[in-house]
Design an enzyme around this catalytic site. Structure first.
Site, PDB file in Angstrom:
ATOM      1  N   SER A  35       0.867  -1.156  -0.086  1.00  9.92           N
ATOM      2  CA  SER A  35      -0.128  -0.019  -0.062  1.00  9.92           C
ATOM      3  C   SER A  35       0.827   1.279   0.059  1.00  9.92           C
ATOM      4  CB  SER A  35      -0.999   0.095   1.285  1.00  9.92           C
ATOM      5  OG  SER A  35      -0.095  -0.091   2.403  1.00  9.92           O
ATOM      6  N   ASN A 122      -2.005  -2.577  13.096  1.00  6.11           N
ATOM      7  CA  ASN A 122      -3.777  -2.265  13.026  1.00  6.11           C
ATOM      8  C   ASN A 122      -4.054  -1.145  13.821  1.00  6.11           C
ATOM      9  OD1 ASN A 122      -3.656  -4.537  11.593  1.00  6.11           O
ATOM     10  ND2 ASN A 122      -4.664  -6.103  13.301  1.00  6.11           N
ATOM     11  N   THR A 167     -39.896  27.383  -9.571  1.00  6.37           N
ATOM     12  CA  THR A 167     -40.341  25.869  -9.378  1.00  6.37           C
ATOM     13  C   THR A 167     -40.245  24.981 -10.449  1.00  6.37           C
ATOM     14  OG1 THR A 167     -42.593  26.266  -9.192  1.00  6.37           O
ATOM     15  CG2 THR A 167     -41.590  26.579  -7.144  1.00  6.37           C
ATOM     16  N   HIS A 168     -40.040  23.700 -10.508  1.00  5.10           N
ATOM     17  CA  HIS A 168     -40.015  23.108 -12.050  1.00  5.10           C
ATOM     18  C   HIS A 168     -39.175  23.769 -13.117  1.00  5.10           C
ATOM     19  CE1 HIS A 168     -43.687  20.888 -10.040  1.00  5.10           C
ATOM     20  NE2 HIS A 168     -43.832  22.505  -9.734  1.00  5.10           N
ATOM     21  N   SER A 289     -13.648  27.846 -26.805  1.00  6.39           N
ATOM     22  CA  SER A 289     -13.758  26.827 -27.896  1.00  6.39           C
ATOM     23  C   SER A 289     -12.604  26.944 -28.841  1.00  6.39           C
ATOM     24  CB  SER A 289     -15.047  26.679 -28.351  1.00  6.39           C
ATOM     25  OG  SER A 289     -15.185  25.957 -29.471  1.00  6.39           O
ATOM     26  N   LYS A 295     -17.526  31.351 -28.356  1.00  4.43           N
ATOM     27  CA  LYS A 295     -17.687  30.514 -26.784  1.00  4.43           C
ATOM     28  C   LYS A 295     -17.128  31.123 -25.895  1.00  4.43           C
ATOM     29  CE  LYS A 295     -20.239  27.170 -26.320  1.00  4.43           C
ATOM     30  NZ  LYS A 295     -20.027  25.991 -26.827  1.00  4.43           N
ATOM     31  N   ASN A 297     -17.052  29.079 -22.035  1.00  6.14           N
ATOM     32  CA  ASN A 297     -17.562  27.631 -21.540  1.00  6.14           C
ATOM     33  C   ASN A 297     -17.305  27.952 -19.970  1.00  6.14           C
ATOM     34  OD1 ASN A 297     -18.680  26.826 -23.986  1.00  6.14           O
ATOM     35  ND2 ASN A 297     -16.574  25.829 -24.340  1.00  6.14           N
ATOM     36  N   GLU A 302     -19.293  23.121 -14.849  1.00 11.53           N
ATOM     37  CA  GLU A 302     -19.712  21.756 -15.162  1.00 11.53           C
ATOM     38  C   GLU A 302     -18.728  20.630 -14.408  1.00 11.53           C
ATOM     39  OE1 GLU A 302     -18.805  23.552 -19.233  1.00 11.53           O
ATOM     40  OE2 GLU A 302     -20.036  21.672 -19.561  1.00 11.53           O
ATOM     41  N   TYR A 329      -9.649  -6.552  12.652  1.00  9.86           N
ATOM     42  CA  TYR A 329      -9.010  -5.999  11.234  1.00  9.86           C
ATOM     43  C   TYR A 329      -9.030  -7.028  10.351  1.00  9.86           C
ATOM     44  CZ  TYR A 329      -5.469  -4.151   8.052  1.00  9.86           C
ATOM     45  OH  TYR A 329      -4.965  -3.775   6.965  1.00  9.86           O
ATOM     46  N   GLN A 334      -7.495  -2.197   4.002  1.00 15.44           N
ATOM     47  CA  GLN A 334      -6.442  -1.224   3.420  1.00 15.44           C
ATOM     48  C   GLN A 334      -7.131  -0.416   2.218  1.00 15.44           C
ATOM     49  OE1 GLN A 334      -2.471  -2.755   3.377  1.00 15.44           O
ATOM     50  NE2 GLN A 334      -2.940  -2.907   0.876  1.00 15.44           N
ATOM     51  N   LYS A 337      -8.125   3.962   2.173  1.00 20.89           N
ATOM     52  CA  LYS A 337      -7.226   4.978   1.772  1.00 20.89           C
ATOM     53  C   LYS A 337      -7.469   5.680   0.602  1.00 20.89           C
ATOM     54  CE  LYS A 337      -4.343   2.880   4.781  1.00 20.89           C
ATOM     55  NZ  LYS A 337      -5.394   1.976   4.827  1.00 20.89           N
TER      56      LYS A 337
HETATM   57  N1  ARG Z   1      -1.309  -1.124   5.347  1.00 19.07           N
HETATM   58  C1  ARG Z   1      -2.219  -1.790   6.049  1.00 19.07           C
HETATM   59  C2  ARG Z   1      -3.680  -1.135   6.042  1.00 19.07           C
HETATM   60  O1  ARG Z   1      -3.671   0.190   5.527  1.00 19.07           O
HETATM   61  C3  ARG Z   1      -1.844  -1.441   7.583  1.00 19.07           C
HETATM   62  C4  ARG Z   1      -2.451  -2.510   8.540  1.00 19.07           C
HETATM   63  C5  ARG Z   1      -1.781  -3.828   8.370  1.00 19.07           C
HETATM   64  N2  ARG Z   1      -2.067  -4.630   9.332  1.00 19.07           N
HETATM   65  C6  ARG Z   1      -1.967  -5.979   9.043  1.00 19.07           C
HETATM   66  N3  ARG Z   1      -2.283  -6.873  10.144  1.00 19.07           N
HETATM   67  N4  ARG Z   1      -1.480  -6.727   7.998  1.00 19.07           N
HETATM   68  O2  ARG Z   1      -4.563  -1.610   6.411  1.00 19.07           O
END
Ligand code: ARG
Length: 470
Positions: A35, A122, A167-168, A289, A295, A297, A302, A329, A334, A337
């Site tokens: 990650s 974790n 309205t509408h 444009s 134009k 825009n 948008e 966990y 993961q 993120k």
């Molecule tokens: N990279 C992991 C995550 O984002 C970190 C936690 C990993 N924990 C584990 N027991 N493998 O979730």
């Protein structure tokens, strides 16, 4: 693979857990597992959390002061290396936590291996991510407040300018420009409230939950919670490592906010069209444009209108990841993120672009007023007058007015262009006075009910918000 990952065990085995492994990971395994390409964004939070943890380990006597000091200093070196762009991130080291720790080991040696006492990745990742999302909630509130301030300036400039209310998307009744701007201030105030609520709820610290069950070491969770600006430690270690509600709440608030931005953006697209010409957007927030020289825009509007797609998409994605996950966990988490990173980036950009557009935009007062008077926008005022002055039941007044609208439509004129005789043919109780009621300025001025569009009411809203936004 860097030297930091080598162990005395099997060649290629991981430095952190190589002990029970006979071989390193398959390349595909590494690719799906790592990650670091995205969670390196958590480096500052990770180092902050580790420093708080090390200080607590020293304060509780779990770690010597000397080791804690070496760790704390070493982590600051890692921080400055990352910030200077000198840090070598390694995919073999999987994530930000292990990248930082491995570098710490290279810098300070043996004490680095003591940092992970009474901790797991974790609770570490849960803490890092909370810290990051908390900052984003603050940033969203800041962006929304700036946008409200830009809206307030627009409202103040045109508190009594009349425009059609719809309205509408059909002409309904005249309203004021200031009233319309203030409507968005209220919407964005609710967004601020949602981010604030989410922030208050997420402000508990998972650190010290360890892998899931807590730890046998005599840690002080109050201390790390306080050092990281949390109100308190989370009360249940299983919950602490498995909860991602804070991310979901942030995404939910971001989705509602993005929906508001999308609605406003749509109005700006409509209003800036040649058919409406209610507003002129600045060149700074428009594009031309490549083929049509005339134009201009409203691309920013948008794109803001569209951004809800990504933000709501991220929200649905994380709900889908989280559903059905058993405690505590799971690696599935993961996947939280990238969704939140993208949604947060998108939201901040959309807020900034909207603020810039609103700040620069010019409302075309004359066009607004002209449009306000067309489309029989004061028909309700005529009906209300019949109730007030001629004593008609509203339903009958509605009927009489409808007939007059049909007549004006047939003649191709507006209601005030009908003669008194024509009016009286529909109802004999109608007098000269009716013409004052049919003007758009009188119409808006009469809507004095609390929260109504009368300039007095709008100015009261503006004054209240002026005080709040100071
Ligand atoms: N990279 C992991 C995550 O984002 C970190 C936690 C990993 N924990 C584990 N027991 N493998 O979730």
């Amino acid at each position: 693979m860097t030297d930091d990952t080598k162990t005395s065990g099997a060649p290629g085995a991981n430095a952190m857990w190589g002990g029970r492994f006979a071989a390193g990971p398959d390349a595909i395994m590494e690719a799906i597992n790592a990650s670091i390409s995205f969670d390196k964004r958590l480096y500052a939070q990770d180092i902050r959390g580790s420093r708080a943890h090390a200080a607590m380990l020293a304060a509780t006597g779990i770690l010597s002061d000397r080791d804690a000091e070496a760790i704390g200093e070493g982590l600051l070196t890692v921080l400055s290396e990352i910030e200077a762009g000198e840090f070598q991130f390694s995919t073999a080291l999987e994530d930000i936590h292990m990248n930082v720790e491995a570098r710490l080991k290279a810098l300070i040696g043996e004490p680095a291996g003591r940092l992970h006492t009474a901790r797991s990745r974790n609770d570490q990742v849960a803490t890092d991510f909370r810290l990051w999302v908390r900052d984003q909630a603050d940033a969203a509130i800041e962006g929304l407040t700036a946008l409200q301030t830009a809206l307030l300036a627009q409202a103040e400039a045109g508190a009594e300018w009349v425009m059609p209310g719809f309205t509408h998307l059909q002409t309904a009744q005249p309203v004021t420009w200031g009233h319309h701007m203030m409507a968005y201030i209220e919407m964005f105030a609710r967004d601020i409230g949602r981010f604030g609520d989410a922030r208050a709820r997420m402000n508990e610290c998972p650190l010290g939950a360890a892998a899931l069950a807590g730890t046998s070491f005599p840690i002080n969770r109050e201390m790390t919670a306080k050092a990281l600006g949390f109100d308190r430690p989370m009360a249940n270690s299983l919950d602490a490592v498995s909860d991602r509600d804070f991310a979901l709440e942030f995404l939910s608030a971001a989705s509602i906010c993005a929906m508001h931005l999308s609605r406003f953006a749509e109005e700006l697209v409509i209003w800036s069209s040649a058919q409406f010409r209610f507003v002129t957007l600045s060149d700074r927030f428009s594009t031309g444009s490549s083929i049509m020289p005339q134009k201009k825009n409203p691309d920013a509007a948008e794109l803001i209108r569209a951004k809800i797609g990504r933000i709501l998409g991220a929200t649905v994605a994380l709900f889908t990841v989280m559903k059905g996950l058993p405690l505590a966990y799971s690696k599935d988490m993961q996947e939280d993120k990238e969704q939140v990173f993208d949604a947060a980036d998108t939201l901040m950009l959309a807020l900034a672009a909207m603020e810039g557009m609103v700040r620069d935009m010019n409302a075309n007062r004359a066009n607004l007023e002209k449009a306000a008077a067309s489309g029989f926008s004061t028909a309700t005022d005529l009906a209300d007058w019949l109730v007030r002055a001629a004593g008609l039941p509203f339903r009958e007044a509605h009927h009489v007015t409808g007939a007059l609208v049909a007549l004006a439509e047939k003649k191709g004129c507006d209601l005030p262009d009908l003669t008194l005789e024509e009016m009286q043919a529909s109802h004999p109780g109608i007098t000269e006075e009716i013409y004052s009621v049919l003007g758009v300025h009188n119409s808006v001025a009469s809507r004095q009910s609390y929260g109504g569009t009368a300039p007095d009411q709008v100015r009261a809203q503006i004054a209240r918000w002026r005080g709040k936004l100071k």
